[in-house]
Design an enzyme around this catalytic site. Structure first.
Site, short mmCIF file in Angstrom:
data_model
loop_
_atom_site.label_atom_id
_atom_site.label_comp_id
_atom_site.label_asym_id
_atom_site.label_seq_id
_atom_site.Cartn_x
_atom_site.Cartn_y
_atom_site.Cartn_z
N ALA A 1 -3.84 -18.76 8.42
CA ALA A 1 -3.64 -18.07 9.38
C ALA A 1 -2.62 -16.76 9.80
O ALA A 1 -3.40 -16.32 10.29
CB ALA A 1 -1.54 -18.67 10.25
N TYR A 2 -2.14 -16.40 7.97
CA TYR A 2 -2.18 -15.40 8.34
C TYR A 2 -3.19 -14.11 7.86
O TYR A 2 -2.94 -12.89 8.53
CB TYR A 2 -0.74 -14.82 6.94
CG TYR A 2 -1.13 -13.49 6.04
CD1 TYR A 2 0.59 -13.02 7.39
CD2 TYR A 2 -1.03 -13.31 5.15
CE1 TYR A 2 0.93 -11.52 6.26
CE2 TYR A 2 -1.23 -11.69 3.95
CZ TYR A 2 -0.08 -10.96 5.52
OH TYR A 2 0.56 -9.74 5.20
N ASN A 3 -3.91 -14.12 7.30
CA ASN A 3 -5.18 -13.70 6.75
C ASN A 3 -6.51 -14.22 8.50
O ASN A 3 -6.54 -12.72 9.13
CB ASN A 3 -6.42 -14.88 6.15
CG ASN A 3 -6.05 -14.50 5.24
OD1 ASN A 3 -5.19 -13.34 5.04
ND2 ASN A 3 -6.41 -15.85 3.99
#
Length: 253
Positions: free
Chosen positions: A156-158
């Site tokens: 998700a961060y990526n």
């Protein structure tokens, strides 16, 4: 080069603590006029006061959630009203909710994208017309090396940081003849206060992240800030559209 940024107006987001506060210090030490923003007003005030106590000009501060377009617009508008222009924008505001993808909720997914992508997008959208009109600007986004190496629990961060990387390359081409450069500094794990706390709470997870790094250590915040100030400088006039990893070799060509 203590006067490297003399006469230049520099906006740094996420500047209350951690990497953002260190970036702000590096610019202050090189004579920049600073505008600092963060969602945490108390810490942001303390960060600005610390710069003034060290003998630097006290920065203008702006408190608010930059994932909201009107808040980002007020940051840029207030900076221009006070100083007349903006020369450099450092999109550092962000922060990951790091967990397995299926452990995320709609709220944590939305928060992750808001913190990392929308903050950078709205600030840039408001700043670019000012830079284009004056024929000069430097935009440096803080990305993430995990976009390249597929680090555990970072999907998700990526997704958010990958958007930050892609936005930079698209803008770099679009405004390449306008005197504006747009680049990304993509750190691996960095020795921030947050990482230090996590090292005590979940040492096995932090060890996994460090094990990816051939140098077998986290990066230091000053190492990140040094790359940021280079890309923001006049010396970097022929560097644009680049995602530069500061990562101890954790991804290599």
């Amino acid at each position: 080069m203590t006067d490297r940024f003399s006469g230049q107006i520099v906006v740094v987001t996420g500047a209350a603590s951690g990497i953002g506060a260190v970036i702000a210090r590096h610019f202050a030490e090189q004579d920049a006029t600073l505008v600092l923003s963060d969602i945490d007003g108390a810490k942001l005030t303390a960060s600005a006061d610390a710069l003034a106590a060290a003998g630097h000009r006290k920065p203008m501060i702006h408190v608010g959630d930059l994932a909201k377009e009107d808040v980002a617009g007020k940051l840029i508008g207030d900076a221009v009203e006070l100083h007349g222009s903006i020369d450099i924008l450092i999109n550092n505001a962000g922060g990951g909710i790091i967990k397995p993808f299926l452990d995320h909720t709609p709220d944590t997914l939305r928060t992750t994208v808001d913190r990392n992508l929308w903050t950078a997008l709205w600030c840039t959208w408001h700043a670019v017309p000012i830079m284009k009109a004056k024929g000069y600007g430097r935009i440096v986004n803080i990305g993430a090396d995990s976009v390249r190496n597929g680090l555990w629990d970072h999907a998700a961060y990526n997704a958010a940081k990958g958007g930050v990387h892609a936005m930079a390359t698209g803008l770099a081409r679009e405004f390449a003849t306008s005197g504006i450069t747009v680049n990304v500094v993509a750190p691996c794990i960095v020795n921030t206060p947050q990482v230090q706390q996590a090292s005590a709470a979940v040492p096995h997870l932090i060890k996994k992240f460090v094990d990816v790094v051939p140098m077998q250590r986290p990066g230091e915040m000053d190492e990140i800030a040094s790359m940021v100030t280079y890309l923001a400088s006049k010396e970097a006039s022929f560097v644009t559209g680049q995602v530069i990893s500061v990562n101890g070799g954790s991804t290599m060509l």
